[in-house]
Design an enzyme around this catalytic site. Sequence first.
Site, PDB file in Angstrom:
ATOM      1  N   SER A   1     -34.495 -21.451  34.942  1.00  0.00           N
ATOM      2  CA  SER A   1     -34.931 -21.774  36.310  1.00  0.00           C
ATOM      3  C   SER A   1     -35.482 -20.515  36.970  1.00  0.00           C
ATOM      4  CB  SER A   1     -33.754 -22.280  37.139  1.00  0.00           C
ATOM      5  OG  SER A   1     -34.118 -22.363  38.505  1.00  0.00           O
TER       6      SER A   1
ATOM      7  N   TYR B   1     -25.565 -20.702  40.383  1.00  0.00           N
ATOM      8  CA  TYR B   1     -26.663 -21.247  39.565  1.00  0.00           C
ATOM      9  C   TYR B   1     -27.526 -20.106  39.018  1.00  0.00           C
ATOM     10  CZ  TYR B   1     -30.565 -24.457  38.409  1.00  0.00           C
ATOM     11  OH  TYR B   1     -31.542 -25.168  37.772  1.00  0.00           O
TER      12      TYR B   1
HETATM   13  N1  LIG Z   1     -35.137 -30.157  38.966  1.00  0.00           N
HETATM   14  C1  LIG Z   1     -35.444 -28.900  39.255  1.00  0.00           C
HETATM   15  O1  LIG Z   1     -35.978 -28.568  40.346  1.00  0.00           O
HETATM   16  C2  LIG Z   1     -35.185 -27.819  38.231  1.00  0.00           C
HETATM   17  C3  LIG Z   1     -35.795 -26.561  38.443  1.00  0.00           C
HETATM   18  C4  LIG Z   1     -35.570 -25.547  37.528  1.00  0.00           C
HETATM   19  C5  LIG Z   1     -34.763 -25.782  36.423  1.00  0.00           C
HETATM   20  N2  LIG Z   1     -34.174 -26.999  36.233  1.00  0.00           N
HETATM   21  C6  LIG Z   1     -33.342 -27.169  35.049  1.00  0.00           C
HETATM   22  O2  LIG Z   1     -33.879 -28.212  34.252  1.00  0.00           O
HETATM   23  C7  LIG Z   1     -32.834 -28.855  33.529  1.00  0.00           C
HETATM   24  C8  LIG Z   1     -32.922 -30.351  33.735  1.00  0.00           C
HETATM   25  O3  LIG Z   1     -32.817 -30.603  35.141  1.00  0.00           O
HETATM   26  P1  LIG Z   1     -33.272 -32.014  35.772  1.00  0.00           P
HETATM   27  O4  LIG Z   1     -33.668 -31.718  37.170  1.00  0.00           O
HETATM   28  O5  LIG Z   1     -34.219 -32.710  34.853  1.00  0.00           O
HETATM   29  O6  LIG Z   1     -31.860 -32.773  35.803  1.00  0.00           O
HETATM   30  P2  LIG Z   1     -31.521 -34.325  35.921  1.00  0.00           P
HETATM   31  O7  LIG Z   1     -32.708 -35.109  36.377  1.00  0.00           O
HETATM   32  O8  LIG Z   1     -30.279 -34.389  36.734  1.00  0.00           O
HETATM   33  O9  LIG Z   1     -31.185 -34.721  34.399  1.00  0.00           O
HETATM   34  C9  LIG Z   1     -30.135 -34.105  33.751  1.00  0.00           C
HETATM   35  C10 LIG Z   1     -30.001 -34.630  32.339  1.00  0.00           C
HETATM   36  O10 LIG Z   1     -28.901 -33.946  31.720  1.00  0.00           O
HETATM   37  C11 LIG Z   1     -27.889 -34.883  31.362  1.00  0.00           C
HETATM   38  N3  LIG Z   1     -26.586 -34.249  31.569  1.00  0.00           N
HETATM   39  C12 LIG Z   1     -26.055 -33.811  32.729  1.00  0.00           C
HETATM   40  N4  LIG Z   1     -24.829 -33.318  32.520  1.00  0.00           N
HETATM   41  C13 LIG Z   1     -24.594 -33.440  31.191  1.00  0.00           C
HETATM   42  C14 LIG Z   1     -23.481 -33.121  30.358  1.00  0.00           C
HETATM   43  N5  LIG Z   1     -22.361 -32.578  30.853  1.00  0.00           N
HETATM   44  N6  LIG Z   1     -23.567 -33.375  29.028  1.00  0.00           N
HETATM   45  C15 LIG Z   1     -24.683 -33.944  28.512  1.00  0.00           C
HETATM   46  N7  LIG Z   1     -25.751 -34.260  29.244  1.00  0.00           N
HETATM   47  C16 LIG Z   1     -25.701 -34.023  30.576  1.00  0.00           C
HETATM   48  C17 LIG Z   1     -28.136 -36.097  32.285  1.00  0.00           C
HETATM   49  O11 LIG Z   1     -27.641 -37.319  31.747  1.00  0.00           O
HETATM   50  P3  LIG Z   1     -26.133 -37.823  32.124  1.00  0.00           P
HETATM   51  O12 LIG Z   1     -25.987 -37.661  33.606  1.00  0.00           O
HETATM   52  O13 LIG Z   1     -26.071 -39.232  31.649  1.00  0.00           O
HETATM   53  O14 LIG Z   1     -25.224 -36.942  31.346  1.00  0.00           O
HETATM   54  C18 LIG Z   1     -29.663 -36.113  32.300  1.00  0.00           C
HETATM   55  O15 LIG Z   1     -30.170 -36.674  31.113  1.00  0.00           O
HETATM   56  C19 LIG Z   1     -31.528 -28.230  34.022  1.00  0.00           C
HETATM   57  O16 LIG Z   1     -31.092 -27.253  33.103  1.00  0.00           O
HETATM   58  C20 LIG Z   1     -31.913 -27.596  35.334  1.00  0.00           C
HETATM   59  O17 LIG Z   1     -31.084 -26.502  35.664  1.00  0.00           O
HETATM   60  C21 LIG Z   1     -34.367 -28.031  37.110  1.00  0.00           C
END
Ligand SMILES: NC(=O)c1ccc[n+]([C@@H]2O[C@H](COP(=O)([O-])OP(=O)(O)OC[C@H]3O[C@@H](n4cnc5c(N)ncnc54)[C@H](OP(=O)(O)O)[C@@H]3O)[C@@H](O)[C@H]2O)c1
Length: 257
Positions: free
Chosen positions: A141, A156
Amino acid sequence: MRLQGKRALVTGGSDGIGLAIAEAFAREGADLLIVGRDAGKLDTARETIAKAAENAAIETLSADLATSAGVDAVVGYVGQSSRPLDILVNNAGVAYLVPFETVSAEQFQHSFALNVTAAFFLTQQLLPHLSAGASVINISSYFASKMIPKRPSSLYSLSKGALNSLTKSLAFELGPRGIRVNAIAPGTIDTAMRRKSIVNLPQQAQDELKDYVERSYPLGRIGRPADVAGMAVHLASHEAAWTSGSIFAVDGGYTAG
Ligand SMILES: NC(=O)c1ccc[n+]([C@@H]2O[C@H](COP(=O)([O-])OP(=O)(O)OC[C@H]3O[C@@H](n4cnc5c(N)ncnc54)[C@H](OP(=O)(O)O)[C@@H]3O)[C@@H](O)[C@H]2O)c1
């Protein structure tokens, strides 16, 4: 198709950025294993991916990667097949954007368990199952190095900073085996995680955040999951055969300033 014949594991592949990466990989010909906790979300994701790429082979596995049992379950599942993995995307993550003085021991433990420990031990334990030339992609991130006013990110940021260090050190250690390790550092992406992290802010804070984001992103908008997927396809493919140890900002220019 750039990933024809390759086998990819995407953690958190049932939603958000992970789902977009899984879809893009499938469109490029990869066979998939996606992991998340919620079996219903995994089924829906499988249907979504199948619509995007009719011939894709898609396996799903429900496991909580914040636990060692969950990591073991994924490693055990991959080990049952004689087919190695060509691509590992450590994407599942959690963002506790809470003030430093209120971070609890549970939040700290959970954040590190998922954002750092899972990526560390999943990669370590999958090593025997990674093909020569495999690509490991960690989803980091911008918060590892760039902060946002009124978005307290100590926990974070710390976890994603650790993931960046892991990316660079593993590129060194695993390079001699032909394994490439890179990270993508997305800017703000419109996903469930982002929405969850702002929904409890007072309306005024939400409005201020919206204004700030619109002013701060040179390309004038926050990202979409597919914006990140394009970089992941590149890093997974032969196009990136000599790319390792790098952290790629995919953030509409935000961190250029
Ligand atoms: N969104 C942003 O603005 C952003 C920006 C920079 C970086 N990121 C990074 O990108 C990555 C994905 O983020 P996102 O925004 O796409 O998140 P998201 O929409 O909340 O999706 C998260 C995914 O991870 C799974 N997950 C969550 N906890 C888990 C666990 N304990 N074990 C296995 N699977 C798990 C969820 O499925 P379940 O809930 O069914 O487990 C879902 O498939 C993260 O590492 C985040 O830090 C996000």
